[in-house]
Design an enzyme around this catalytic site. Structure first.
Site, PDB file in Angstrom:
ATOM      1  N   LYS A 239       0.835  -1.209   0.000  1.00 32.96           N
ATOM      2  CA  LYS A 239       0.000   0.000   0.000  1.00 32.96           C
ATOM      3  C   LYS A 239       0.864   1.251   0.000  1.00 32.96           C
ATOM      4  O   LYS A 239       0.627   2.193  -0.776  1.00 32.96           O
ATOM      5  CB  LYS A 239      -0.914  -0.008   1.234  1.00 32.96           C
ATOM      6  CG  LYS A 239      -1.740   1.266   1.426  1.00 32.96           C
ATOM      7  CD  LYS A 239      -2.849   1.352   0.397  1.00 32.96           C
ATOM      8  CE  LYS A 239      -3.605   2.681   0.508  1.00 32.96           C
ATOM      9  NZ  LYS A 239      -4.166   2.947   1.815  1.00 32.96           N
ATOM     10  N   CYS A 294      -4.470   8.578   0.678  1.00 33.80           N
ATOM     11  CA  CYS A 294      -3.534   7.638   0.051  1.00 33.80           C
ATOM     12  C   CYS A 294      -2.292   8.355  -0.446  1.00 33.80           C
ATOM     13  O   CYS A 294      -1.240   8.283   0.166  1.00 33.80           O
ATOM     14  CB  CYS A 294      -4.225   6.881  -1.085  1.00 33.80           C
ATOM     15  SG  CYS A 294      -5.510   5.749  -0.517  1.00 33.80           S
TER      16      CYS A 294
END
Length: 461
Positions: A239, A294
């Protein structure tokens, strides 16, 4: 069917809880914000997203979803999915307190044989060095023996009607091989996709291109697939690194936009031209700044982990500086354009359009809006703020009200409805003389033909 606890019903936890309920699991959604629980208990969603709203309606119809603010309601759950926010603080350092608090809260309810999955974004090493000791101390049991600890990093793409919680491929890692298998099988049960070992991925994606009768096909990982990583650290890094790659590439096209400005090029047309080459590139596009939980956050987590290990990742640092500097660059474009028309920034009314960090969502996290607004306020601009998806920061109630009396427009967020309405406006009748298109979303020729000075990010004037 097993009973699941989803801890945190925000952008990640709510659609995940709803999907689990839709698939037949009994789901307790634990949320600390009582006002959110009240909204969900009434059958409505507190998140303005069509895919989430549809999924929640299906979960409610199933009768399997129970939102609550009462921690005792998670007693008897066998799978715990931790979906709390992990933001960065004012110094851009990771803030693990929400995650630590969630772990301490659930520990008294964890039993032998249970599965705990961290979906929250963390830096590599967090699960082993921080999460595991907290859980072992709180439960009095041994991770990997008495209960399993896994990490499945969330990949929510808010506002995307195609890539949703129901079909985005996922990766899973755990502290034991059996834990990884258990977690992967659970996710496969709700996603309906294939299970892969990470060592199979490259083989399954080759050859990437293949000729077919009407052109060529591109190999992709199947929808809803679940890939088992070889370690929980690798899963954590997936991620952080995938979003850091995006951040670095966006920083690079922002640099190309600045080069295009000084060379009188149109970077949007150039990127579209580059897109005709079907291999070896993005595309990525420049803009007023990056935001969300993100791209604007994950590189900071990765940078922190790397610094702690003794290495300063200079490319990441430079990319963060570039993208964090785009609000300032955009404001400088506005200042120069206003000067060209004989206006100072101080005392000039500016329609600041967009608060959310990206189009067609109501998510404010890390939005470049805040940096733009702060700079313009310091320069004395009179701001008319309008976002059709977010009301909390609005100073006017409509787009027309924002344009009224303004000399300039600065676009931060390219919501479809706002862009469409802008294209219908005669900007000069509103007195608009300058448009700074921070998302390169407008038809530049249409704006220029109205006698308005148009500036995009890296677009030919």
């Amino acid at each position: 069917m097993k009973k699941i606890a989803v801890i945190g019903l925000g952008y990640v936890g709510l659609p995940l809880a709803a999907l689990c309920a839709k698939k037949g699991f009994s789901v307790v959604g634990l949320e600390s914000r009582r006002e959110v629980v009240d909204v969900l208990a009434s059958g409505d969603s507190h998140i303005k997203d069509a895919a989430v709203e549809r999924l929640l309606a299906e979960a409610n119809s199933s009768g399997n979803f129970y939102p609550t603010a009462v921690i005792e309601e998670i007693a008897g759950c066998e799978i715990f999915l931790i979906c709390v926010s992990t933001p960065v603080d004012g110094d851009r350092e990771p803030n693990l307190q929400p995650l630590i608090g969630a772990l301490e809260s659930i520990s008294p309810y964890v039993k032998r044989g249970d599965l705990i999955v961290i979906e929250s974004t963390v830096f590599p090493g967090t699960c082993e060095q921080i999460v595991l000791p907290i859980l072992e101390q709180g439960t009095g049991m041994k991770a990997g023996t008495d209960f399993q600890l896994a990490h499945c990093p969330e990949r929510v793409n808010l506002g995307d009607l195609f890539w949703t919680t129901e079909n985005i491929p996922r990766v899973v890692g755990a502290i034991t091989e059996s834990g990884a298998r258990q977690a992967a099988e659970f996710y496969a049960s709700i996603l309906g996709g294939q299970l892969f070992d990470v060592r199979e991925i490259r083989k399954n994606l080759r050859p990437k291109f293949a000729l077919v009768p009407d052109g060529y096909s591109v190999k992709q990982i199947p929808l809803g697939s679940v890939t088992m990583m070889r370690s929980i650290r690798d899963a954590e890094a997936v991620k952080a690194m995938e979003n850091t790659v995006r951040d670095v590439n966006i920083a690079f096209v922002n640099e190309l936009a600045k080069i295009s400005d000084v060379l009188d090029l149109d970077v949007v047309d150039i990127i579209d031209g580059m897109a005709t080459k079907p291999f070896g590139k993005g595309p990525f596009f420049p803009g007023v700044g990056v935001g969300g939980h993100c791209i604007a956050v994950d590189p900071e987590w990765l940078k922190t982990a790397s610094k702690k290990a003794g290495y300063m990742p200079e490319i990441i640092q430079l990319s963060r500086m570039t993208n964090n500097g785009m609000p300032g660059y955009t404001v400088s474009l506005l200042q120069d354009a206003l000067n060209d028309r004989g206006y100072p920034v101080k005392g000039t009314r500016v329609a600041l359009l967009g608060v959310a960090y990206k189009r067609n969502v109501d998510d404010l996290r890390e939005s470049p809006f805040y940096g733009v607004r702060e700079l313009l306020e310091k320069k004395g601009a009179v701001l008319a703020v309008y976002d059709s998806w977010v009301e909390s920061e609005n100073t006017v109630s409509s787009l027309v009200s924002a344009l009224s009396g303004a000399k300039a427009i600065l676009i931060v967020t390219d919501h479809d409805d706002v862009v469409s309405e802008l294209h219908e406006q005669d900007l000069r009748k509103h007195g608009i003389e300058v448009v700074i298109d921070g998302r390169n979303c407008l038809d530049a020729e249409r704006v220029i033909n109205q006698g308005v000075l148009y500036r995009g990010i890296g677009r030919r004037s």
